[in-house]
Enzyme design. Structure first.
Site: not given
Ligand code: LMR
Length: 396
Positions: A130, A211, A246
């Site tokens: 992420w 996570d 989520k």
């Molecule tokens: C995402 O990866 O789209 C979500 O977790 C929202 C974010 O905060 O980035």
């Protein structure tokens, strides 16, 4: 003081929503930010959440601060949900669990606590991950190192490369793992692979930091927690940051928790006291509303069932859309093999397109996705799937 400050470009994920809203193309599709969407393209309030919210509104007679670690019943249910209610570490009092503002707040609170206990500790983060993991963790003072995770050519987890890199992680280091539904690639560890990583952690002494942002959106609530529960059972220490954004749809209410598993119950108490002290330095006490809703739902068998049924529906819909997209692309004659999307889990997968083709999808077809070609599968529906498949075929 502020004259030299320069404007930053929009966030690579959150910025997509604003761009999508402005777009006047009636065919536009939002596959950007990771929020669950229903068939009508809405991110709904779950029914059980609505009921709990009404009840809470009637019952609540004070807005005084809540306990620093969060409501007791929220903590109990969080431990049960993440670890399973009969887990030995719960029975042995080896857990400390603290409510925090969302999954990100939980990650950051854990990182701040670790950095105050052992400044500059190294944390291994998967590549890809992420995108916000990197700034979020490094700005707490931790030192980041990447480990390879995804083979873009084969569209699959590169477990050998991952293990090759994690072999260098040692006692005092942390390894960030996605508990399930890997963001951004959707390629998860199998049960056997979780076992291998656990063995390595045991042998080399590093501490996994899981996570868990998407529990329930992959294979099921228990199935998605397999790795976390295994590690909790086998390892002396473990950190888990979980999110209710989520699986309860509580995105804007910011509900998550940090669970730290320690070698014994005395240490767990000490760690818990330090984590709330760390939070006190940042935002003082956690927000209560969403945490009360989670606790109320999980305390009530009927509401739990209603929530679980809706979550199952969401999960089934996502998995169905994965299959539909793959078969649609095949049916219209796209030669590139997209079948991997069918086997991946959770909201995300890569389309596996280069940057220029992603840009074309955004600019020419009003299909909004992250620059890495990550799509939010839940943004697909019966009305837009033909246009989506057709557009992908055209840019290819
Ligand atoms: C995402 O990866 O789209 C979500 O977790 C929202 C974010 O905060 O980035």
């Amino acid at each position: 003081m502020f004259d030299a400050i320069e404007a930053r470009p929009p966030d690579p994920i959150l910025g997509l929503s604003a761009a999508f809203k402005k777009d006047t193309n009636p065919s536009k599709i939002d596959l950007g930010v990771g929020v669950y969407k229903d068939e009508a393209g809405n991110c709904p309030v779950m029914k059980a959440v609505k009921t709990a919210e009404r009840r809470k509104c009637d019952e609540e007679d004070s807005k005084a601060y809540i306990a620093q670690a969060g409501p007791e019943s929220f903590i109990k249910h969080t431990l049960d949900l993440v670890l399973g209610n009969a887990h030995p570490v719960i029975r042995d009092g080896r857990t400390s669990c603290v409510l925090a503002p969302g999954g990100s707040g939980s990650l950051r609170l854990a990182a701040e606590f670790i950095n105050s206990a052992a400044p500059g500790s190294k944390i291994f983060v998967s590549n890809p991950s992420w995108p916000n993991h990197v700034p979020l963790l490094s700005s707490s003072g931790l030192t980041l190192e990447e480990y390879p995770y995804y083979d873009y050519a084969k569209h699959s987890l590169d477990f050998d490369a991952m293990m090759g890199s994690l072999k260098t992680a040692k006692k005092g280091d942390l390894v960030l793992l996605h508990g399930c539904c890997h963001n951004p690639c959707g390629a998860d560890l199998s049960a056997a692979q979780w076992e291998e990583v656990t063995e390595l952690a045991l042998k080399n002494g590093f501490t996994p930091f899981i996570d868990m942002a998407y529990q329930g959106l992959g294979d099921g609530l228990d199935e998605d927690a397999y790795g976390a529960r295994l590690m909790a059972e086998k390892l002396p220490e473990l950190i888990i940051a979980n999110s209710y954004s989520k699986n309860f749809g509580l995105y804007r209410d910011r509900v998550g928790a940090v669970t730290i598993i320690t070698s014994n119950s005395e240490v767990a108490k000490a760690v818990g006291s330090q984590v709330v002290a760390t939070a006190r330095q940042i935002y003082s006490v956690p927000p209560a509303h969403g945490a009360y809703l989670v606790a109320m739902i999980l305390d009530d068998a009927e509401l739990t069932k209603e929530w679980n049924d809706e979550l199952t529906e969401m999960r089934d819909r996502i998995n169905g859309l994965r299959r539909d997209l793959v078969s649609k692309l095949k049916a219209i004659g796209v030669s590139q093999d997209f079948s991997y999307i069918q086997n991946e889990k959770g909201l995300f997968s890569f389309l596996g397109l280069p940057k220029d083709k992603v840009e074309k999808l955004v600019k020419e077809y009003s299909i909004y996705l992250v620059g890495s070609s990550r799509i939010n599968v839940a943004g697909i529906n019966k009305k837009n799937i033909d246009y989506l498949a057709d557009s992908i075929s055209k840019v290819l």
